[in-house]
Design a protein around this motif. Structure first.
Motif, mmCIF file in Angstrom:
data_model
loop_
_atom_site.group_PDB
_atom_site.id
_atom_site.type_symbol
_atom_site.label_atom_id
_atom_site.label_comp_id
_atom_site.label_asym_id
_atom_site.label_seq_id
_atom_site.Cartn_x
_atom_site.Cartn_y
_atom_site.Cartn_z
ATOM 1 N N PRO A 1 0.969 -1.297 -0.066
ATOM 2 C CA PRO A 1 -0.063 -0.002 -0.218
ATOM 3 C C PRO A 1 0.947 1.178 0.123
ATOM 4 O O PRO A 1 1.975 1.211 0.709
ATOM 5 N N ARG B 1 0.525 7.501 2.785
ATOM 6 C CA ARG B 1 -0.215 8.753 2.472
ATOM 7 C C ARG B 1 0.807 9.816 2.322
ATOM 8 O O ARG B 1 1.760 9.976 2.708
ATOM 9 N N ARG C 1 -9.616 0.171 -3.205
ATOM 10 C CA ARG C 1 -9.829 1.141 -2.097
ATOM 11 C C ARG C 1 -8.496 1.862 -1.914
ATOM 12 O O ARG C 1 -8.478 2.785 -0.847
ATOM 13 N N SER C 2 -7.533 1.469 -2.642
ATOM 14 C CA SER C 2 -6.202 2.461 -2.462
ATOM 15 C C SER C 2 -5.196 2.217 -3.741
ATOM 16 O O SER C 2 -5.668 1.727 -4.589
ATOM 17 N N ARG C 3 -4.129 2.753 -3.453
ATOM 18 C CA ARG C 3 -3.102 2.527 -4.550
ATOM 19 C C ARG C 3 -2.017 1.774 -3.900
ATOM 20 O O ARG C 3 -1.603 1.528 -2.737
#
Length: 502
Positions: A409, A412, A426-428
């Motif tokens: 993941p 951020r 839901r994410s990168r």
């Protein structure tokens, strides 16, 4: 690897194959690879050093050029303290699968290969603290032989992997036949690729393994100890692919997480990277693009649907490049074997020429350039035969390599992350793709490959294909019976017969 700073307690058993064993460092993102030998076939330190250096040179001068520098990690040969190697061997012995203990770790030469740990992301030298998932896929051969020299018509319809499955189950290697077909994965069609990956997850055998933070969580550590619980796997995968529907548990959650994993792997496999001189080969895919034994093709046929059109692989993606190298096997083992015998006959007459012919190396630029000669017109020379033999060895290497996909993941605000990124629901996810098991296949293994090929095709033809013929024959007989009934009906309908209206 500095003398006096090697501690066996910092290393742990990572895995092993037929010819080598790998240990991983607890903190650094590196592994050590040691050669293995049968107890009665020890080699000298000089021979082991040359063997390891040949592996490094082949990766650096041949496979890196064919596949691209982003994907191939050659490593380096290192010399280790003998006491460290001895203690390490004692430490890991209890972790080795019993079926692999017929060969011993080389503890006498002190030589090993130091390589990056490909279950980790490949940018940092030290293991990161973020969770890292790694999927290892051994895709196998992605095309059906197109050579006119093939004598078994079955080989033009059914791929080697699907045929071999039946022999492996019959001999007890595996308990059940996998639905995976390499041609589906190499098709470039997302529907077929998804089916292939789901099939691998259902019956991983030794073609799929999944690691979490460097530890095996799914797949076969050994043929006798499969770890294949999809529910348990989904639990491990949740931090990476939490279901977009918000479900935290249950069969739907498991299916959603597995589906997300399959989608992400497909996108990564189709991603492109064109660095290096990869792309020197221009071999067009010939012959059948669908394997008749693939359950995907069969299920569509039963539903009255046509197989999806061949989408093709992006030319910069690793699957495309791997397939190109595999297709250096232009003649199939049937067409190649007489050429191997021609080289063997020459070597019997002139044994001193073995070094000149570069059969055992060096695997340098000269060796690489000869591989680019794609002519198939046999002029009867030893030079032509040798080129085809060397191309076959390289092709077999590509047919047996593993693709390592590491996923993590994105942190951020980590806009400075240099790795490629792929979106999930839901994410990168940051990812890296690498290739493992790129040792050039031995020249001496060609007779074995020839015999094995004949055995695989013969068994498949006598059992599976014969069974299909029996089924078709039964259907034909049923059709005959039906025709006779109709004929009988017609006899009763001759003029002069009285019938009641129905």
């Amino acid at each position: 690897m500095e003398e006096g700073k090697m501690d066996e307690n910092e290393w742990s058993y990572h895995g092993e194959g037929n010819k080598s064993l790998v240990v991983a460092h607890a903190q650094r993102c590196v592994v050590l690879r040691f050669l293995k030998f049968p107890p009665n076939k020890k080699k000298t330190s000089e021979e082991i050093l040359q063997h390891l250096q040949n592996i490094v040179d082949f990766g650096k001068n041949v496979m890196k050029d064919f596949l691209g520098e982003n994907y191939v990690h050659c490593g380096e040969v290192v010399q280790l303290p003998l006491e460290f190697v001895k203690q390490l061997c004692l430490k890991i012995q209890c972790e080795r699968p019993e079926s692999r203990c017929d060969k011993d770790l080389d503890t006498l030469s002190g030589y090993a290969m130091c390589l990056p740990n490909l279950t980790r992301l490949q940018t940092f030298p030290f293991a990161e603290h973020r969770p890292i998932l790694c999927v290892e896929i051994k895709p196998k051969c992605g095309f059906i032989p197109f050579s006119n020299g093939v004598t078994h018509e079955m080989k033009h319809k059914v791929c080697r992997y699907c045929m071999h499955q039946h022999l492996k189950v019959a001999t007890g290697k595996w308990k059940k036949i996998s639905k995976y077909c390499p041609l589906d994965l190499y098709s470039g069609n997302k529907q077929r690729m998804h089916f292939a990956l789901k099939s691998l997850l259902q019956e991983a055998q030794n073609n799929l393994r999944i690691f979490k933070n460097g530890e095996l969580i799914y797949g076969c550590a050994d043929a006798r100890s499969p770890v294949a619980d999809l529910k348990a796997l989904a639990h491990h995968l949740k931090p990476f692919f939490f279901p977009s529907n918000g479900l935290a548990s249950g069969p739907q959650c498991t299916r959603a997480v597995i589906r997300e994993l399959v989608h992400v792997i497909t996108r990564v496999l189709l991603s492109t990277s064109d660095k290096g001189r990869a792309g020197a080969l221009r071999l067009g895919l010939q012959g059948a693009r669908v394997c008749e034994a693939s359950p995907f093709s069969r299920s569509l046929h039963h539903q009255g649907k046509n197989t999806p059109e061949h989408s093709g692989l992006p030319k910069g993606c690793l699957l495309y490049k791997t397939l190109q190298v595999q297709m250096l096997d232009q003649l199939d083992i049937e067409g190649l074997y007489p050429l191997y015998n021609r080289v063997e006959q020459y070597l019997e007459e002139f044994p001193e020429e073995r070094k000149t012919l570069q059969i055992d190396g060096p695997y340098d630029e000269v060796f690489y350039q000869k591989l680019l000669d794609l002519s198939t017109e046999d002029d009867g020379t030893v030079a032509f035969a040798l080129t085809k033999v060397q191309q076959y060895r390289v092709a077999m290497t590509a047919k047996d390599c593993s693709i390592m996909i590491a996923l993590s993941p994105c942190l951020r605000g980590a806009s400075s992350d240099q790795r490629p990124v792929i979106p999930s629901s839901r994410s990168r996810l940051a990812f890296s793709v690498s290739v493992l098991d790129l040792d050039l296949k031995p020249y001496e293994s060609i007779p074995h490959q020839y015999k094995l090929d004949s055995k695989i095709v013969s068994y498949y033809s006598k059992t599976v294909h014969a069974k299909d013929d029996t089924v078709r024959s039964t259907r034909f007989k049923e059709h005959e019976d039906c025709t006779l009934v109709l004929h009988k009906g017609c006899e009763e309908n001759k003029p002069g017969k009285k019938h009641q209206n129905v």
